[in-house]
Every structure is written in C-alpha cells, then in structure tokens.
Design an enzyme around this catalytic site. Structure first.
Site, PDB file in Angstrom:
ATOM      1  N   HIS A   1     -13.884 -10.934 -23.293  1.00  0.00           N
ATOM      2  CA  HIS A   1     -14.272 -10.270 -22.202  1.00  0.00           C
ATOM      3  C   HIS A   1     -13.772  -9.308 -21.368  1.00  0.00           C
ATOM      4  O   HIS A   1     -12.389  -9.500 -21.484  1.00  0.00           O
ATOM      5  CB  HIS A   1     -15.303 -11.317 -21.429  1.00  0.00           C
ATOM      6  CG  HIS A   1     -14.830 -12.247 -20.640  1.00  0.00           C
ATOM      7  ND1 HIS A   1     -15.056 -13.164 -19.647  1.00  0.00           N
ATOM      8  CD2 HIS A   1     -12.978 -12.737 -20.838  1.00  0.00           C
ATOM      9  CE1 HIS A   1     -14.033 -13.769 -19.161  1.00  0.00           C
ATOM     10  NE2 HIS A   1     -12.965 -13.718 -19.752  1.00  0.00           N
ATOM     11  N   GLU A   2     -14.533  -8.446 -20.762  1.00  0.00           N
ATOM     12  CA  GLU A   2     -13.553  -7.524 -20.046  1.00  0.00           C
ATOM     13  C   GLU A   2     -12.878  -6.499 -20.719  1.00  0.00           C
ATOM     14  O   GLU A   2     -11.862  -6.165 -20.391  1.00  0.00           O
ATOM     15  CB  GLU A   2     -13.009  -8.059 -18.516  1.00  0.00           C
ATOM     16  CG  GLU A   2     -13.661  -9.048 -18.045  1.00  0.00           C
ATOM     17  CD  GLU A   2     -14.970  -8.888 -17.383  1.00  0.00           C
ATOM     18  OE1 GLU A   2     -15.581  -7.938 -17.497  1.00  0.00           O
ATOM     19  OE2 GLU A   2     -15.622  -9.909 -16.913  1.00  0.00           O
ATOM     20  N   GLY A   3     -13.045  -6.279 -22.109  1.00  0.00           N
ATOM     21  CA  GLY A   3     -12.296  -5.707 -22.810  1.00  0.00           C
ATOM     22  C   GLY A   3     -11.596  -6.544 -24.035  1.00  0.00           C
ATOM     23  O   GLY A   3     -10.797  -7.166 -23.564  1.00  0.00           O
TER      24      GLY A   3
END
Lengths: 543, 543
Positions: free
Chosen positions: A394-396
């Site tokens: 998550h978040e890249g």
C-alpha cells in the site's frame, strides 16, 4: 512517551488479536468496527495524542515529527490497525491545513485535528490502481459558497482505508478527481487532476452522496476496513476543491509522502515487536544441547548459533528500519530547509520500502525462532507477519518506490540530494577513527557508496528504458547502504560512555550488518551492473 | 498424469479454499474434517493412486518414485492439506513394509497401502520438539503375540498431522518411545529409542488408549488437523515394536527422509501454482504505460520490467525446486545403488529446505504481482503463501537441515557424495559447448563449486563449533549452486530440438538464474568464509 507506552499496552494491545478475528462489517450501508478499537482511540484522543503533531495555533501540542514518529511506532507495534486511523486522519488534516482556505481549515481540518472527525485518502479506482492518470472520477462545478468552489463528484474509489467506520462523528474524504474540459470530456493524464474535500456528512447535517459498495477482506491489518467507496450514485457527492485546479496530485503527495514514511515506521515497529517476542521465546524455550555436547540439561535455544543469527538479523532490520524512519522524521522537522527536504525526498522511497521488505523478513524469522508454535494462531508472531505483508503494497508498491528512487530522485534529479547524503556518509566515515572493526566498516561504507555512484553513472549512459530493468535490486542495495551508514553512526555513539550490554549489543549489531548484510548489497548492485536483462527480453508466451 | 490432473482440478482444488475456512474440529474426543476432503481422497483411492508407489507384491501399481513425485506435485499444488494424508500414510506404510514382520505388514501396512487406514508419525513431545533424545514417552513390555513384542505406551506427542480424522477406518500411529532399562529409568539420549506401531483401533475392534488432547490452530495448511495426542491416559496404549530395540530413530528416518523430500516437493508445487496465478493476472491486468510513454491505452502489467523480474524469479524458484525434488526422486528409484543413495542423502536437506525457503519467496512475489488484490482473501495467492509458510518448519526446520548438510553430510562424511555430485556438475559443464551464454554459465558453475570446496576446506580446519556459525548461509549457497547446475542441465536440453517458446523460456530462465541469483550465492558463501561471528559472540543480554 511513557503515557503512550502505557496506553498502547493497556488498550491497543488487548484488542489487536480480537480485531484480527472480528473483522469490520458492512451492514445496511454502514461499516461497524470492533468497539474496543473505538474505545482505545477515544482514550488516545483524550490524552491529546490525536492532535500532538499539529501546531499550537491549530489546537495541537506542537510536538516534533521525530517525537510523533516515535509515538506512532509504539502504537503501530501494539496494534497497527488501530494506529492507522489517527495516522491517516492526521495526514489528511495536515493537507487541508496546508492548502485550504481559512474556512476549509476551520470546517474540515480542525475537527480532524481534534480527533472528532477522521480522514481518508481516495486515490485508486478499479481500473486505475497506481496509475492515477487513468482515474475517471469526475468533478463538475456546482457553484460557490463560503467553503469555496463547490463541485458534484461521481466515481468509484477503491482500497479506501477507513472509508467508513462508526468511530468518528464524520469522515473527511480527500478525493482525487478530474474536472472535465470545456467539451465535457476528461483530460487525459495527470494534468487535469484536482483534489476535493468530500465529507460523509455535509455541514448542514445531511448525508452526502457517498456509498460504501463493499469491503475487501484482507489477510491481515484487519482492524481497519478497506472499502470500495462510490461517490455520486444519487446524482453527485458534494465536494469543495482544495487549492488550485490541476494541483491535486501535488497536494495529495504531501499526504502520500507522510503516509509512506508512516508505512515504513509501522513496518519497522511490527518487526521490532516480533523481535521482542522471538527474543523472549528464545531465552525461555529449552531445546537441544550446544554443538558437541551430548548430555546434560537442554539449553535455551538462544544458545544455538542459528537462533542467534535469526535474532540478530531481526535486530539489525528492526532497529535499522526504525533509525531510518526516525532520521526521516528529523529531516521533516527541518521543513524550512529545502536541501534537507530534498534529502528527505531521496530517502522517502527507501524509508517506505526498506522497512516493509526487511521488516517482513524479520517477522518471518520471528516465526522461525518459534518453530511450530510460531505457525499457530496462539502466538502473535504469525499475525504480525500477516499484518506486515500489506506494507510492501500500500501507498505505492516496492516496485513503484524503486522507479521513484532511481528515476525522479536520482537519474532525473540535479543530484544534490545524493551529494548531501554522501557528505553525511563521509562525515560518519571520518568519525570512525582508526580502530578495528569500525575503521574497516568506514572503508566498506565508502566503498558501497562508490559502487552506487559508479552504478548510477553507468545507468545514466544506458538505454533509458533498460536502465530500470533492475531498479528494485538497486533500491534494495541503496537501502542497505543507507542503513549500513546509520548502523555505523549508531556504533560510533555506542563507543562512547559506559560499556554496558546495550552499547555492546549495538556494536555487535553494526559489525553483523557489515559482515553479513553488506556482502549481499554488493551482490545486488552487481546484478544491476551486469545489466541483467533476461526478464525484460522474455516474451509473455515464454514464461 | 492426465487422470491425476483431472482429479486434482475436479475434487482437490474446489475444497482447498473452504478447508482453509472450515477447520478440522475436535468434538467429543474425535476430529472431524471437511467432508469434501474425504470425498476427494475416496476418489483418489478408487483410482489406485493411494497404492501407486508400492510394489505389485504389496498390492501397489509399482510406479517409480519419480512418477509418484510428479503425481504428488499435482495434488499438493491443488490442495496441500488433502495431499498430506496419502503422503504421510504412504511413508508410514513403507516403513512398516520395510522393517515389520510379515504379520505386521499384513495387519498394518496393507490396509494402509489400500488407503483404508491412514498413518501418522509421532515424534515430537511438548518438551522435545526436534531434540528427540529428550522424549519421555515410555514403552513397557506387555507380552508377545502374533504381531510381535507387545508394549504399553504412555506419553504425550504433539504436532501430529492427521493424529485423528474421520476419513479413514483406522489410524496407524508410528510412535517413538523409550523402553526403560532394568532399573525402570529411561536411558538418556537417542540410543534407547524404539519405534512402535500403535493403532487407534486394535485388531479386536476395541479402541486403543489413544486420546486427542487438543488441536493446534494453524496459520495455513488447515485441512489437516494438527493434534496433541496422549498415549496411555487410561493405563497404556497397546503397541507392537517394529524391528529391533534401539533402532527407532533409524527406522523413523526412512519415513522422515521421504517426508522431507515430499515437503520440498509440496513447497515447489505451491510456488508453481502461485506463479501460474501471477502469470495469468499479469497478462490480464491493465495498468500504467511502458517507461517513457505517457499516452495511449494502459498495458498489461507483464509489460513492466519489474513485474517480469518478479515472474521470472518465481519461475526459476518454482521450476528449479521441482527439478531438484524430481532429481531426488529419481535417485530414490536407484535404491540398490549405495553411492546414489549417499548422493540422495547429501541432497535431502537441500531438497527439503531450498524449495521451502525460495518457494515461499515465490509465493510472496505472486502476491506482490497482484498488488492489493493479492492481499485479499478473494485471491488464492494469499492462502498459498500462508500454506507454504509451514514448509521451512515441519519435518526439521531450515536451521536443522543446515546442521545436517554441513555436519553429517559434509564435514563428518567421507566426502564421496560430494565428489559424485561434483563429477555430475563437471559433466554438465563439459556439455555446455563453447557458445555464450551457456559456456560462461558452465565456467560460473564450476567456480561456485570451487568456492564451496574452499569453504569446506576452511571450515574443516576451523573451530568445530564456530564452523556451524553460518551453516544456514552455507545451506542457502549450496542450494543455489545445486539449482544452478540443474538449470544449466535444463538449458542444455533446451538448446536441442525445435526453437519454441517453451525452450526459449527455459534458456532465458537459466540465464536469469546465473545473472541474478548466482551473485547472491557468492555473497552468502562470502559470509561463511568471513567467519562472521558477531551473533555467536552476542550475550543474551546484549540482544
């Protein structure tokens, strides 16, 4: 810190296992979260922790990012899901506070800072996971009021953590959407994206046109609902634009960058907690004899070299990751210094991914130290491992961090951030003195940074597509080099003062990192340098 | 193979997800397993697969170990839990068939070979996980009958897979226990351990004194109950000794070695299934553009170099692991050749641990290819990862395999098995011809085996305790060297015949292994060679 430790132990730890079993539930359009999480967060808010990171002018305690990062690590270790709500809400309120009008700040940021309202970040869509230029959520102008330019939003967002819950009075969604051009069509790419404030409950007390279409059922991290959120099913959700048109990604990336470092900190904290469990277990569990001994009583398994190696790897990963994230927090505190902010930018993909990747390995080793017990749900280490598995995603994802590091932060940058890092590394290498093993480590540290420079010089001349073939190995090696530097810095600190267990442990951990981890980093750089391209030459039908 | 594929798809795959949710249940002293697993196994038995690996004289199909290993891989990929029942039962019946009297074979092995009765291996005890000299289960003589010397057993065993279930008519436990000496005390160490046949239901149809004290609740692999089994709560479970007194471990290790290779095969199969899922997903999921392109339609993510690298790593791990396990099965088929059995002995810890460690990494990468979807329970890859996590633990942890490889199989051996392996490696290197890249790979392969020889020579001279400080890194490097050899062998095969996708894929996979994996193996050997000892010098209080 003491208050945080007590609160984390008293209220965050006890509901962590239960929130793994009793998942958030979607009933009649509303998401219900385990009440013990709400209770823990109420206490958290009452102690002033929700607003701790905000300036006093905004009603906060004005604590530094460094202190807040250390506080967050405590709560993340205790219960990563529960800690996620304030983490996201704080980052959300900070974006509004930074780019909103006074009216927007008063209406949407302040209740968030007070911890009465929570916030989300709504980026991904089913057809556009990480590729934000492809979003199709549409924001159509609908007049203007005291809160700014008003829009009606329609579109479907997914992977929205805390997209709905029954803890806070209201939820402030920050939604990436496109304003259609004069022809009514959406502009291709990222240029036309703006950011909108879309509250669940409107200022007049009515429900906004925001619907929860479903929940994702995750392997871990289960205390936070992960929602599919539909905006505008009944004609259009009301939202106010934050800042200028077309600057949506720029604004959102303030939140994203803060969240990325928080992801790393959380991953490091989970690794650290697993390490503590493994350490305790290894000291208590009796099993086997020392090599060469055949009789006598069984020894604690910490007596076995392999178990010690597994523990020390956990220590260097967990403490190294924490050092990295705290270092980044310290840079964030120097927000007026653009050179340091550039350095923070360079280190952000590392702080996001290195703890996520190696923290997960640490949790894997914590299970392994527990043997069969570690594979049962009676021991926390198995949940820590499942929880931590989200962090490289998550978040890249790690792959995206690798592209960011090698591309935007290095090959396509002016190189000053790397120079600054290099200067700090050289300073550390100068301070090691002439005594082994630190002197040797200093030389090895300079060596790996030389290797990195050479690699970058070669990649800069290489085919610009092929240069990224092994970006993930480069990220891994770069991360190891940075953490090696931090370990050496820690070791220098540990050579002063009293010669106690704590300092001896840090010195041996540093030596271990240089002896057992750095050779691997060199191998990863070698993979990059060999321009290994078998995978990129592979036709899909050849797999 | 075709029948197996169909059966695996029709009956083993469909209940795999469900058996992860509906776990075995202990009710009124009996364990109940998901009925769909029983139905799948009934079909498996009816098709003759249960007895496939046994000689025709024992009512089997007389298929080779190699073919049976390939069959097992199919079922393990489909449903590792369901496949576990025949795997353990077969190994159990094979031990009885090898060392039992005719009466024991007829009474206990034959029903097992027919698939009517299942079998277990009962080794560990709560105080003695892997340290079998410390077991306290006691076997006291109780006369003699047509089935041999009869004993009464009392003791508690744990981690017993299939310790109870409601699938088979009876369960044959093979139980390690100690016969007390003349003074009534148990002999210390492993010398006094014998092996006993302890059926759940006795030949006269009455229940034996065997009680299920509880189930372990596992992170994965949930279709097989993992039991705490108490023998003799009501005075003593009836058991018959298999073979001679004091040979228990030797007999049990036949079963253990078979199970170890099966563990590796299962881990490889799970890796392969994850790879297939990731490959399909990467070809279908549209996301992003190629590097340097900013417009046009999104491409399938298999277009991205990082995704391809993740896929190719899965391929080299999964197919390499399968090749290793099938190679071992082929050696097992040459059971009359002692030199080849020694080579099998050398490779067994590798075949157990390398697929377990790298298969797990492959499953981790399969999740990563899926992004957020891979973290949800809607996609099989998350379960495959959890299932596979058991494999580095059961039947001897990776650390134990490392001790076995470096100690008993190398430093404390006559060295002939390694010489034989080396001769086969050299033969492969000779056959690569003079054309790049295979010629270079041949040289690199000889190089890593030279490094291994040098490492071993140094370790043989080192302090005999310190030599094991980095045994796990040695195991890892040795495993990579062996798999590199197998990949080169595969590549040589792939250079002949038609130039099709399949063969081109194998050639590129081989190149990838040499370019991206072998440098890491060299780094791991370097860690061993540096005699890195920070961890073993670390006092427990310094961690």
């Amino acid at each position: 810190m003491d208050v945080a430790t007590r609160l984390a132990e008293d209220m965050f730890v006890p509901c962590a296992a239960r929130s793994d079993i009793v998942e958030p539930e979607l009933k009649d359009g509303a998401v219900h979260v385990l009440p013990e999480i709400a209770a823990a967060l109420r206490q958290y808010t009452e102690l002033g922790l929700f607003s701790a990171s905000f300036d006093e002018s905004l009603g906060g305690l004005g604590l530094s990012a460094l202190v807040c990062s250390a506080l967050y690590a405590q709560f993340a270790a205790a219960n990563i899901s529960a800690a996620g709500y304030p983490m996201l809400s704080n980052a959300n309120a900070r974006v509004i506070a930074a780019f909103g009008t006074q009216a927007q700040i008063d209406s949407f940021a302040r209740p968030g800072i007070e911890g009465r309202w929570y916030g989300t970040m709504c980026l991904s869509e089913p057809q556009a996971g990480s590729s934000l230029g492809d979003i199709r959520t549409r924001a159509v102008k609908d007049g203007e009021d005291a809160l700014g330019l008003r829009f009606r939003l329609t579109g479907n967002k997914m992977w929205i953590s805390g997209g709905d819950q029954d803890i806070s009075e209201n939820i402030v969604h920050l939604v990436l959407a496109k304003e259609p051009g004069p022809d009514g069509a959406l502009i291709e790419g990222t240029a036309g994206i703006s950011l909108f404030i879309v509250p669940k409950i409107l200022p007049d007390g009515t429900r906004n046109d925001v619907t929860i279409a479903g929940l994702n059922h995750k392997m871990g991290y289960r205390g936070v609902p992960n929602c599919l959120v539909n905006f505008g099913e009944a004609g259009g959700a009301v939202g106010w634009r934050l800042g200028e048109a077309g600057y949506g990604l720029k604004y959102m990336f303030q939140m994203m960058n803060e969240a990325r470092i928080a992801v790393g900190t959380g991953a490091a904290a989970l690794a650290y907690r697993g390490y503590m469990h493994a350490l305790r277990y290894a000291g208590e569990r009796l099993q086997g004899r020392r090599i060469g001994e055949r009789s006598g009583n069984p020894v604690p398994i910490i007596a076995h070299a392999d178990v010690r190696a597994m523990l020390l790897r956990q220590k260097v990963y967990a403490e190294g990751a924490l050092a990295l994230c705290f270092y980044c927090a310290d840079l964030a505190d120097a927000h007026g210094d653009m050179a340091l902010q550039d350095l923070l930018g360079l280190l952000t993909p590392v702080a996001k991914s290195w703890p996520s990747e190696f923290g997960l390995i640490a949790n894997d080793l914590a299970i392994q130290v527990h043997g069969g017990y570690g594979y049962t749900r009676d021991f926390e280490v198995e949940r820590l491992w499942r929880d931590n598995r989200l962090n490289p995603i998550h978040e890249g994802t790690t792959g995206i961090q690798a592209q960011d590091l090698l591309g935007r932060k290095l090959l396509r940058s002016d190189g000053r951030a790397l120079q600054l890092l290099r200067a700090r590394v050289e300073d550390t290498a100068r301070r090691v003195g002439a005594v082994a093993p630190l002197a040797e480590h200093g030389a090895a540290l300079l060596g790996i940074f030389d290797d990195i420079d050479e690699t970058l010089a070669a990649l800069a001349k290489a085919d610009p597509v092929g240069a990224f073939d092994n970006a993930t190995w480069f990220l891994r090696a770069f991360g190891h080099a940075v953490v090696a530097w931090l370990w050496l810095d820690i070791a220098i600190l540990a050579t002063g003062g009293v010669d106690d267990d704590f300092r001896r442990g840090k010195l041996k951990a540093c030596r271990f990192f240089f002896e057992s981890e750095l050779p691997q980093a060199r191998a990863w750089l070698q993979i990059v340098n060999s321009e290994s391209s078998a995978h990129s030459e592979m036709a899909p039908s050849e797999f």
